[in-house]
Design an enzyme around this catalytic site. Structure first.
Site, PDB file in Angstrom:
ATOM      1  N   GLU A 304      95.961  65.722  44.827  1.00 22.19           N
ATOM      2  CA  GLU A 304      95.782  65.070  46.018  1.00 22.19           C
ATOM      3  C   GLU A 304      94.815  65.659  47.284  1.00 22.19           C
ATOM      4  OE1 GLU A 304     100.044  65.203  47.222  1.00 22.19           O
ATOM      5  OE2 GLU A 304     100.681  63.439  45.970  1.00 22.19           O
ATOM      6  N   ASP A 377     107.332  62.215  40.857  1.00 23.08           N
ATOM      7  CA  ASP A 377     107.546  62.606  41.949  1.00 23.08           C
ATOM      8  C   ASP A 377     108.653  62.625  42.825  1.00 23.08           C
ATOM      9  OD1 ASP A 377     106.648  64.144  44.383  1.00 23.08           O
ATOM     10  OD2 ASP A 377     105.410  62.664  45.008  1.00 23.08           O
ATOM     11  N   GLU A 405     112.710  63.806  50.421  1.00 23.79           N
ATOM     12  CA  GLU A 405     111.740  62.901  50.767  1.00 23.79           C
ATOM     13  C   GLU A 405     111.982  61.537  50.323  1.00 23.79           C
ATOM     14  OE1 GLU A 405     107.898  64.151  49.262  1.00 23.79           O
ATOM     15  OE2 GLU A 405     106.990  62.207  49.859  1.00 23.79           O
TER      16      GLU A 405
END
Ligand code: GCV
Length: 702
Positions: A304, A377, A405
């Site tokens: 990322e 993820d 998240e």
């Protein structure tokens, strides 16, 4: 007004003020977590009252803390104000203790080091023995937990040792106090005021961690600032490490791979460059000079947009080994396996395996590879990561995300022990379960702690911090057992409460998986905040950041074909595991669309066509949340008004937003498949355009 009346009024005001203070002191704001030690009642109280407060405090600060904790905890459980207790020094311990004593032996060579402890009946009382002081602290917390659960001290007989050496929390905190994917306020680390001022919260944090066996914390984000490697930060880090040491919490930092260039004044960060290697060695030496038990570095490299060895055409092993040699036998380098490249567009879920398996055996012995629970993820459900079991010559560590998240963040109630257990208990087909594969290394959890008074953004999110520590200590514990002990310590021991709250917690994660991403769908969250639905998103610059990349929904069907006819990610698993998932007709439906692209009319084992089954699952997720809200409403008599109301409010939000998830998703799938809703199904409340147009500038972002 006469003087007498004035005096009476003043007295009344003073009394009111005193009452206000008293009730504020009683207010249950969640700060005390599971360490409330609420007074026992009945027989349990009588039994604990019979235990004399006798502790053995030697000079060791950790033993002293264990003594303190017991004195404090026992007094609270007895419903007494805090009393000093009787402290016997090491030299006096040789004398016979009063019968029924509670005593410590913290350097018992019969107990292994590393935090193990035993609690055994001795001389009519109890003895906590450990090979080293930290074991006594763990033993003290374990004893208090047992007593809090109402256990009879005469029947307590424990022999425990941690299942894995590293039990860490990873904080994704920036130097300016921002917490990436943090939903509970600002960072608990105030780098601005350190080193002179250390907030008491950092000590309370270490105590809470120690109570569940956590033994290390990485204090900055994996998207790391190089500041943490500068001289200016060393005294700040040292101040924290000194405060945490007695609690057995070792401090780690995330190292930015480009730091030799960013803050070291070098022209390169090439890991094979001798000047770069010397720079890392000098940094490690400076850290160890200040913090002799510094844990080591955690690194996110070439992921990322973060810098890494591949920027210099070096492998991950070459990068990790440079740092590992700098640290040497003093600590570890934890290297993250969370990598996926913009170029390789075959299947994001395959990339970490492809990248790292060829490097097996090439890492220094003090390198640990940190692998997320699943190959994408931290989604509401993923199969276990195929790297577990596939690198027999490398120590692998499990990375979970406590901060939720993708599971509703602060407001949605999702108890994560069943989620982590699903992976920890999975048979890899290559040398045991995931828990067995990671046993030589450990577990790291992305922390959910912040400056909120309740630490975790919601009262029930505390359960995930608790569960993570307990599972890292002992992954064989059941989700229900952990929920039960957490709820009894945090809220109430009443059967009427526990009998309802534990099943509610156990059902909660499945509910989230169903109203967000049923049947193995994944990553359908809107970009940026990752909170609400965004299945229609298909225009982001990297294909694998788009929900449509994962759903592969079209007129003909839905799901990601990861069999041999598709990406063949299935082949990364051991044959015995792959065989369970290869056939869409026999696969566990929870993974159906993760591994298979199937037509909308595919007949699922339930007998319903896929479209009907999908809608059924969304509805079931919504219904479970409504049941959770009703359950909680019925528990009002057992819970203090503050925490009851907070939780009830959040469940109201969750009910509304579960519908939002369901309605927006169904509206979108219908726009793709053109199918009518199954008979009797409630249509989405709004049009697809309505859901697409929603925007949330106020949401916590990236
Ligand atoms: C730290 C996910 C999150 C990112 C996070 C990344 C990681 O992609 O959305 O914010 O970055 O995981 O684990 O490195």
């Amino acid at each position: 007004m006469g003087r007498g009346l004035v005096n009476r009024l003043l007295a009344l005001i003073a009394a009111c003020a005193a009452l206000a203070v008293a009730s504020a002191a009683q207010a249950e704001d969640g700060y005390r977590l599971w360490l409330r030690y609420a007074p026992l009642e009945g027989e349990a109280l009588a039994r604990v009252r019979a235990l004399p407060l006798v502790v053995h405090a030697d000079q060791d600060p950790t033993v002293a803390l264990a003594g303190e904790e017991l004195v404090h905890g026992l007094a609270k459980l007895r419903g007494e104000e805090r009393r000093p207790g009787v402290v016997i020094t090491a030299s006096r311990l040789a004398r016979p203790l009063p019968p029924g004593s509670l005593s410590f032996e913290c350097r018992d060579s019969a107990v292994p080091p590393g935090g193990a402890f035993a609690i055994k009946p001795a001389d009519g009382g109890l003895r906590i023995s450990a090979g080293e002081p930290i074991g006594c602290l763990y033993g003290a917390f374990a004893l208090l937990r047992e007593l809090s659960l109402g256990r009879n001290p005469a029947k307590i007989d424990l022999d425990e040792r941690p299942a894995m050496p590293l039990r860490l929390l990873d904080h994704w905190d920036d130097p300016n106090g921002y917490v990436l994917r943090g939903y509970s306020g600002r960072s608990i680390f105030d780098w601005w005021k350190l080193p002179e001022h250390l907030d008491q919260r950092l000590v309370d944090y270490a105590r809470a961690d120690a109570s569940i066996g956590i033994n290390g914390a990485v204090v900055n984000s994996v998207n790391a600032s190089p500041l943490f490697l500068t001289d200016r930060y060393i005294p700040k880090l040292r101040r924290i490490a000194d405060a945490w040491r007695p609690y057995g919490i070792r401090l780690y930092i995330c190292a930015r791979f480009s730091a030799p260039k960013d803050v070291g004044g070098l022209p390169t960060a090439d890991p094979l460059d001798p000047a770069v290697q010397a720079w890392w060695k000098a940094r490690a030496d400076a850290l160890y000079a200040a913090i002799p038990d510094f844990g080591g570095f955690l690194v996110k490299a070439n992921s990322e947009g973060e810098p890494g060895p591949q920027d210099y055409h070096r492998t991950h092993a070459e990068g990790a080994n440079t740092l590992a040699r700098a640290v040497g036998s003093r600590g570890v380098v934890i290297w993250r396996a969370f990598v996926y490249s913009a170029e390789d567009q075959t299947d994001r879920a395959k990339q970490a395996y492809n990248e790292f398996v060829p490097l097996d055996g090439q890492f220094e012995p003090n390198v640990i590879l940190q692998v997320k629970n699943g190959p994408v993820d931290f989604q509401p459900r993923e199969p276990f990561h195929p790297l577990f079991g596939a690198m027999p010559h490398t120590r692998l560590m499990f990375e979970g995300q406590i901060t939720k998240e993708y599971l509703g963040q602060a407001t949605h109630l999702a108890y994560l022990a069943p989620y982590w257990k699903e992976v920890l208990d999975a048979q890899t087909g290559r040398g045991g379960t995931v828990a067995q594969v990671i046993a030589p290394a450990g577990m790291a959890g992305v922390a959910n702690t912040g400056s909120d008074r309740n630490w975790s953004g919601s009262h029930f999110n505390q359960a995930n911090w608790y569960a993570f520590g307990r599972l890292a200590w002992d992954p064989t514990l059941s989700s229900a057992q952990i929920a039960r002990e957490w709820a009894m310590q945090t809220f109430s021991r009443e059967r009427g409460f526990i009998g309802k709250v534990v099943p509610m917690m156990i059902a909660s994660r499945e509910a989230v998986a169903e109203y967000m991403t049923p049947l193995g769908l994944t990553h359908q969250m809107a970009t940026g905040h990752h909170y609400g639905p965004g299945p229609w998103i298909c225009n982001l610059k990297r294909p694998e950041w788009n929900p449509c990349y994962y759903s592969r929904a079209d007129k003909g069907g839905i799901g990601f074909d990861r069999t041999a006819s598709g990406s063949n990610a299935l082949a990364q698993y051991a044959p015995s595991v792959a065989a369970q998932w290869a056939d869409p007709r026999t696969i566990d439906e929870d993974y159906l669309l993760w591994f298979h692209h199937v037509p909308w009319d595919f007949r699922t084992p339930s007998g319903r066509p896929l479209w009907g089954e999908l809608v059924y699952r969304y509805d079931r997720g919504v219904a479970t949340v409504d049941e959770m809200a009703a359950t909680w409403a019925s528990l009002a008599p057992y819970v203090d008004p503050e925490r009851f109301a907070d939780t009830a409010d959040f469940l109201r939000i969750q009910s509304r937003e579960a519908r939002w998830w369901r309605d927006a998703s169904i509206a979108y799938w219908q726009s793709i498949n053109g199918l009518p809703l199954p008979a009797g199904t409630r249509p989405p409340e709004h049009s697809l355009d309505y859901y697409k147009a929603l925007s949330f500038p106020e949401a916590p972002g990236e």
